[in-house]
Design an enzyme around this catalytic site. Structure first.
Site, mmCIF file in Angstrom:
data_model
loop_
_atom_site.group_PDB
_atom_site.id
_atom_site.type_symbol
_atom_site.label_atom_id
_atom_site.label_comp_id
_atom_site.label_asym_id
_atom_site.label_seq_id
_atom_site.Cartn_x
_atom_site.Cartn_y
_atom_site.Cartn_z
ATOM 1 N N THR A 116 -5.971 7.902 -4.719
ATOM 2 C CA THR A 116 -5.762 8.118 -3.678
ATOM 3 C C THR A 116 -5.311 8.959 -3.479
ATOM 4 O O THR A 116 -5.251 9.675 -2.052
ATOM 5 C CB THR A 116 -5.556 6.619 -2.846
ATOM 6 O OG1 THR A 116 -6.487 5.734 -3.984
ATOM 7 C CG2 THR A 116 -5.297 6.653 -1.913
ATOM 8 N N GLU B 233 0.706 -1.149 0.318
ATOM 9 C CA GLU B 233 -0.010 -0.287 -0.136
ATOM 10 C C GLU B 233 0.966 1.286 -0.103
ATOM 11 O O GLU B 233 0.888 2.619 -0.396
ATOM 12 C CB GLU B 233 -1.230 -0.190 1.427
ATOM 13 C CG GLU B 233 -1.688 -1.288 1.240
ATOM 14 C CD GLU B 233 -2.577 -0.579 -0.032
ATOM 15 O OE1 GLU B 233 -4.004 -0.220 0.185
ATOM 16 O OE2 GLU B 233 -2.953 -1.350 -1.041
#
Length: 312
Positions: free
Chosen positions: A186, A133
């Protein structure tokens, strides 16, 4: 080692669950990603193919989360000489707010761990997935990767040290998810969030997180619903989602328990007491988006209890 090749599916996830920014998430049955991984006589990790990404993802094995984290994992278990060939098949939209990078990384991690005869359990794989991530979006949060690996509904009580708790939830709980096909990266969505908050807002948020967790334990849909309020992040992120508050109003009128943004968006989700209500909500939201000339995808799912699974 019992096998030389494997095909793995890992599920999408709904992170934050409205009030639980970076600390709450749950897995869903669909969509998700698939990874095919084979052991090779040639040392090193190679990424042979990516499908379903529209050319957006890097084939460079050092920059793609699946291959980079497989390499990290092999180094950790003392097997850096192992040769691995990887195919990534994207079965879900990138940048949807449904944990696209998480699903890919988790599928790859579960695959390589299985090929190595599973020296680590799924919970022990979470820190590796968090590094994926970090590579993908600049921050190693666990609210996508933990439920994707462990299945179910999870709470990340602490990041330092990492403390992950599996939560119970009502057996009939369903998610109605709609992905409006608009671009909300994001990294950009995270940068919009306030770095400082008022104490009164923090108190409200703490109460809602505690209320949501309590509602899950108690199978209390009314408590779950009134706890699904976000005063810190949603007011800013909702600006990026077309007609967000109109979509929420429609979902609640159609019988949603609660409604919010999935991850960083633009996907939105409703929790419902049954599949029929979830189907009605997705149809209603898609109809509204079509009327404002926005294409969308919809998914209806129970909470996924399995996490990643071997497909062959």
């Amino acid at each position: 080692m019992t096998r030389r090749s494997i095909k793995v599916f890992a599920p999408a996830t709904v992170a934050n669950v409205v009030c639980g920014f970076d600390v709450l998430g749950f897995a869903v049955d669909q969509p998700g990603d698939e990874v095919i991984m084979r052991l090779s006589d040639k040392p090193g990790v190679s990424l042979l193919k990516i499908t379903g990404d529209g050319g957006k993802l890097p084939l460079n094995p050092e920059k793609n989360t699946v291959s980079a984290i497989a390499r990290e994992y092999l180094g950790h278990i003392g097997r850096p000489e192992v040769g691995v060939e990887i195919e990534l098949h994207k079965k879900m939209p990138i940048g949807s707010g449904l944990g696209s990078s998480s699903a890919s990384t988790v599928a790859g991690l579960f695959a390589i761990n299985s090929l190595m005869d599973s020296p680590l359990n799924n919970k022990e794989l979470v820190p590796f997935a968090m590094k994926g991530e970090e590579l993908a979006c600049g921050y190693g949060h666990a609210d996508n990767v933990a439920p994707a690996l462990m299945g179910g509904f999870v709470l990340i009580r602490s990041y330092s040290p990492l403390d992950i708790i599996s939560l119970p939830f009502p057996a009939d709980l369903h998610a109605a998810i709609v992905y409006p096909e608009v671009d909300v990266p994001t990294k950009d969505a995270r940068q919009m969030i306030r770095s400082k908050v008022f104490l009164k807002d923090a108190v409200t948020q703490w109460g809602n997180v505690a209320g949501l967790v309590s509602g899950l334990f108690m199978n209390d849909y009314e408590l779950i619903g009134r706890s699904m309020t976000d005063v810190l992040v949603e007011p800013t992120r909702s600006i990026l989602i077309p007609d967000f508050y109109k979509l929420r109003s429609q979902a609640m009128k159609a019988g949603a328990v609660g409604f919010g943004i999935s991850g960083s968006g633009p996907s939105v989700f409703a929790l419902t007491k049954d599949k029929e209500t979830a189907l009605q909500i997705t149809a209603s939201l898609q109809h509204h988006l079509k009327n404002i000339s926005i294409n969308s995808l919809a998914f209806v799912s129970e909470v996924n209890k399995k996490g990643p699974v071997i497909l062959d």
